[in-house]
Motif scaffolding. Structure first.
Motif, PDB file in Angstrom:
ATOM      1  N   VAL A  38      33.228   7.896 -71.121  1.00 49.87           N
ATOM      2  CA  VAL A  38      32.284   7.610 -72.200  1.00 49.87           C
ATOM      3  C   VAL A  38      31.118   6.787 -71.660  1.00 49.87           C
ATOM      4  O   VAL A  38      29.957   7.032 -71.993  1.00 49.87           O
ATOM      5  N   VAL A  39      31.417   5.814 -70.790  1.00 50.75           N
ATOM      6  CA  VAL A  39      30.365   4.982 -70.191  1.00 50.75           C
ATOM      7  C   VAL A  39      29.416   5.840 -69.362  1.00 50.75           C
ATOM      8  O   VAL A  39      28.188   5.660 -69.411  1.00 50.75           O
ATOM      9  N   VAL A  40      29.969   6.778 -68.588  1.00 47.79           N
ATOM     10  CA  VAL A  40      29.147   7.676 -67.770  1.00 47.79           C
ATOM     11  C   VAL A  40      28.143   8.418 -68.652  1.00 47.79           C
ATOM     12  O   VAL A  40      26.940   8.470 -68.348  1.00 47.79           O
ATOM     13  N   HIS A  41      28.624   8.977 -69.746  1.00 49.23           N
ATOM     14  CA  HIS A  41      27.725   9.713 -70.649  1.00 49.23           C
ATOM     15  C   HIS A  41      26.772   8.772 -71.381  1.00 49.23           C
ATOM     16  O   HIS A  41      25.613   9.125 -71.632  1.00 49.23           O
ATOM     17  N   ARG A  42      27.254   7.583 -71.680  1.00 53.59           N
ATOM     18  CA  ARG A  42      26.386   6.610 -72.367  1.00 53.59           C
ATOM     19  C   ARG A  42      25.207   6.237 -71.477  1.00 53.59           C
ATOM     20  O   ARG A  42      24.081   6.102 -71.956  1.00 53.59           O
ATOM     21  N   VAL A  43      25.461   6.090 -70.185  1.00 55.46           N
ATOM     22  CA  VAL A  43      24.383   5.789 -69.236  1.00 55.46           C
ATOM     23  C   VAL A  43      23.388   6.951 -69.185  1.00 55.46           C
ATOM     24  O   VAL A  43      22.164   6.755 -69.291  1.00 55.46           O
ATOM     25  N   ILE A  44      23.914   8.169 -69.025  1.00 56.56           N
ATOM     26  CA  ILE A  44      23.049   9.344 -68.880  1.00 56.56           C
ATOM     27  C   ILE A  44      22.199   9.569 -70.128  1.00 56.56           C
ATOM     28  O   ILE A  44      20.964   9.696 -70.047  1.00 56.56           O
ATOM     29  N   TRP A  45      22.842   9.600 -71.279  1.00 59.73           N
ATOM     30  CA  TRP A  45      22.099   9.937 -72.496  1.00 59.73           C
ATOM     31  C   TRP A  45      21.242   8.772 -72.996  1.00 59.73           C
ATOM     32  O   TRP A  45      20.214   9.008 -73.641  1.00 59.73           O
ATOM     33  N   SER A  46      21.638   7.543 -72.681  1.00 56.11           N
ATOM     34  CA  SER A  46      20.767   6.406 -72.998  1.00 56.11           C
ATOM     35  C   SER A  46      19.488   6.485 -72.196  1.00 56.11           C
ATOM     36  O   SER A  46      18.391   6.232 -72.706  1.00 56.11           O
ATOM     37  N   ILE A 191      25.700  10.395 -62.636  1.00 56.17           N
ATOM     38  CA  ILE A 191      25.611  11.841 -62.388  1.00 56.17           C
ATOM     39  C   ILE A 191      26.665  12.284 -61.375  1.00 56.17           C
ATOM     40  O   ILE A 191      27.317  13.324 -61.536  1.00 56.17           O
ATOM     41  N   LEU A 192      26.866  11.488 -60.315  1.00 58.06           N
ATOM     42  CA  LEU A 192      27.899  11.800 -59.326  1.00 58.06           C
ATOM     43  C   LEU A 192      29.285  11.788 -59.964  1.00 58.06           C
ATOM     44  O   LEU A 192      30.120  12.670 -59.687  1.00 58.06           O
ATOM     45  N   ALA A 193      29.539  10.796 -60.808  1.00 59.85           N
ATOM     46  CA  ALA A 193      30.839  10.702 -61.476  1.00 59.85           C
ATOM     47  C   ALA A 193      31.055  11.904 -62.395  1.00 59.85           C
ATOM     48  O   ALA A 193      32.156  12.481 -62.444  1.00 59.85           O
ATOM     49  N   ALA A 195      29.637  14.865 -62.073  1.00 61.87           N
ATOM     50  CA  ALA A 195      29.822  16.043 -61.221  1.00 61.87           C
ATOM     51  C   ALA A 195      31.252  16.095 -60.685  1.00 61.87           C
ATOM     52  O   ALA A 195      31.884  17.166 -60.652  1.00 61.87           O
ATOM     53  N   PHE A 196      31.788  14.944 -60.275  1.00 61.40           N
ATOM     54  CA  PHE A 196      33.141  14.894 -59.723  1.00 61.40           C
ATOM     55  C   PHE A 196      34.181  15.284 -60.772  1.00 61.40           C
ATOM     56  O   PHE A 196      35.071  16.101 -60.513  1.00 61.40           O
ATOM     57  N   VAL A 197      34.064  14.688 -61.979  1.00 63.64           N
ATOM     58  CA  VAL A 197      35.060  14.970 -63.011  1.00 63.64           C
ATOM     59  C   VAL A 197      34.937  16.412 -63.507  1.00 63.64           C
ATOM     60  O   VAL A 197      35.941  17.043 -63.871  1.00 63.64           O
ATOM     61  N   SER A 198      33.723  16.961 -63.481  1.00 60.02           N
ATOM     62  CA  SER A 198      33.530  18.359 -63.872  1.00 60.02           C
ATOM     63  C   SER A 198      34.128  19.297 -62.826  1.00 60.02           C
ATOM     64  O   SER A 198      34.788  20.290 -63.163  1.00 60.02           O
ATOM     65  N   TYR A 199      33.924  18.967 -61.553  1.00 62.21           N
ATOM     66  CA  TYR A 199      34.485  19.770 -60.457  1.00 62.21           C
ATOM     67  C   TYR A 199      36.018  19.759 -60.497  1.00 62.21           C
ATOM     68  O   TYR A 199      36.670  20.769 -60.214  1.00 62.21           O
ATOM     69  N   ALA A 200      36.573  18.601 -60.901  1.00 58.61           N
ATOM     70  CA  ALA A 200      38.036  18.477 -60.977  1.00 58.61           C
ATOM     71  C   ALA A 200      38.600  19.127 -62.245  1.00 58.61           C
ATOM     72  O   ALA A 200      39.819  19.191 -62.418  1.00 58.61           O
ATOM     73  N   GLY A 201      37.714  19.603 -63.115  1.00 63.07           N
ATOM     74  CA  GLY A 201      38.156  20.246 -64.346  1.00 63.07           C
ATOM     75  C   GLY A 201      38.696  19.280 -65.381  1.00 63.07           C
ATOM     76  O   GLY A 201      39.432  19.673 -66.289  1.00 63.07           O
TER      77      GLY A 201
END
Length: 296
Positions: A38-46, A191-193, A195-201
């Motif tokens: 949630v923090v990762v997305h909060r950073v990106i979308w903020s 963004i790296l985080a 990408a990593f979690v998306s790659y890991a499914g």
């Protein structure tokens, strides 16, 4: 005209602190999504939302000035790390239904600010303020001794936000520009985080339409109360803003009891009462100190 501006300031302040106070209701909707994601997305979308707002308000000059002086970005980076830690622990507190501890952290923050000002900035404080800080310290030790656990959520939230405020004093950026630069510095890691979690499914983004919209909305939810707070700070005395600040943890406290039905033991209630008394002493000291400095 002055009275009208003051009314506007009070409205903006009430809106900002009420919205912050209702954050547990919002972040409880992310059930099943890890706090760090949630923090990762909060950073990106903020960052995205703030960029749009800054463009609309034509406020890019302070941002460009800050980014043109990389040697001075150390404090901003420190602020960025602290706010990310604060966000992550707070979201974890909501998801694990420990909102009472989170609210206590924000009740404690003004007293942490006083303590840090005294220890780090060598600011002089009154005897009453020393009593308030000492009483707050006793309240935390009381929890530790009687409950046998370290109230780490309370301490991390209070000290991360208190230290954030300490570093923020060294940064010549307004709230809007400052938060944008902070999220901008965190953006590559986010963004790296992602990408990593998306790659890991393991990403929850696009897994469910409701969760996806919630994650995207986190940018607006972060920025809107900040903009309202900025409007209040420009129009109100600092003492008034400080008084309104207690609305946030009070609402969180009530949500924890009424909505989440969190248990409130005698030990926890006693700790809260001690913090509330400490805040009363601190507020009285700040108010009487301000009154003595006003011209007769």
């Amino acid at each position: 005209m002055a009275a009208q501006e003051t009314r506007k300031g009070v409205f903006y302040g009430l809106f900002a602190y009420t919205m912050w106070g209702c954050f547990p209701l919002y972040f409880a909707l992310f059930e099943g999504v890890p706090a760090w994601e949630v923090v990762v997305h909060r950073v990106i979308w903020s960052c995205v939302f703030l960029a749009v707002i800054i463009t609309f308000l034509q406020r890019w000059q302070p941002v460009r000035t800050a980014l043109a002086q990389p040697a001075k970005l150390g404090f901003v980076l420190g602020c960025a790390v602290l706010i990310a830690v604060n966000w992550g622990v707070y979201i974890y507190a909501v998801e694990s239904r420990q909102v009472l501890q989170a609210s206590l952290g924000y009740f404690l923050t003004p007293l942490v600010n006083v303590g840090l000002g005294m220890l780090v900035l060598k600011e002089s404080i009154s005897r009453l303020q020393i009593v308030a800080v000492a009483l707050a310290t006793i309240a935390i030790l009381y929890q530790l001794l009687l409950l046998g656990v370290v109230p780490w959520i309370t301490l991390v939230l209070a000290f991360s936000f208190g230290t954030y405020g300490l570093l923020r004093k060294q940064v010549a950026l307004d709230g809007l520009s400052g938060l944008f630069v902070e999220t901008l510095l965190l953006l590559p890691v986010a963004i790296l985080a992602l990408a990593f979690v998306s790659y890991a499914g393991a990403s929850h983004f696009s897994e469910d339409a409701a969760i996806t919209l919630l994650l995207i909305s986190s940018g607006a939810v972060t920025a809107i109360p900040l903009l309202a707070f900025a409007g209040a700070a420009r129009r109100l005395r600092l003492s008034t803003v400080g008084f309104l600040m207690y609305i946030n943890p009070t609402i969180q406290f009530l949500i924890a009891l009424v909505v989440f039905s969190e248990p409130l033991s005698i030990e926890k209630l006693t700790s809260f009462i001690m913090i509330w008394v400490a805040l009363g002493i601190y507020s009285w000291s700040a108010w009487t100190g301000r009154a003595r400095t006003l011209p007769s």
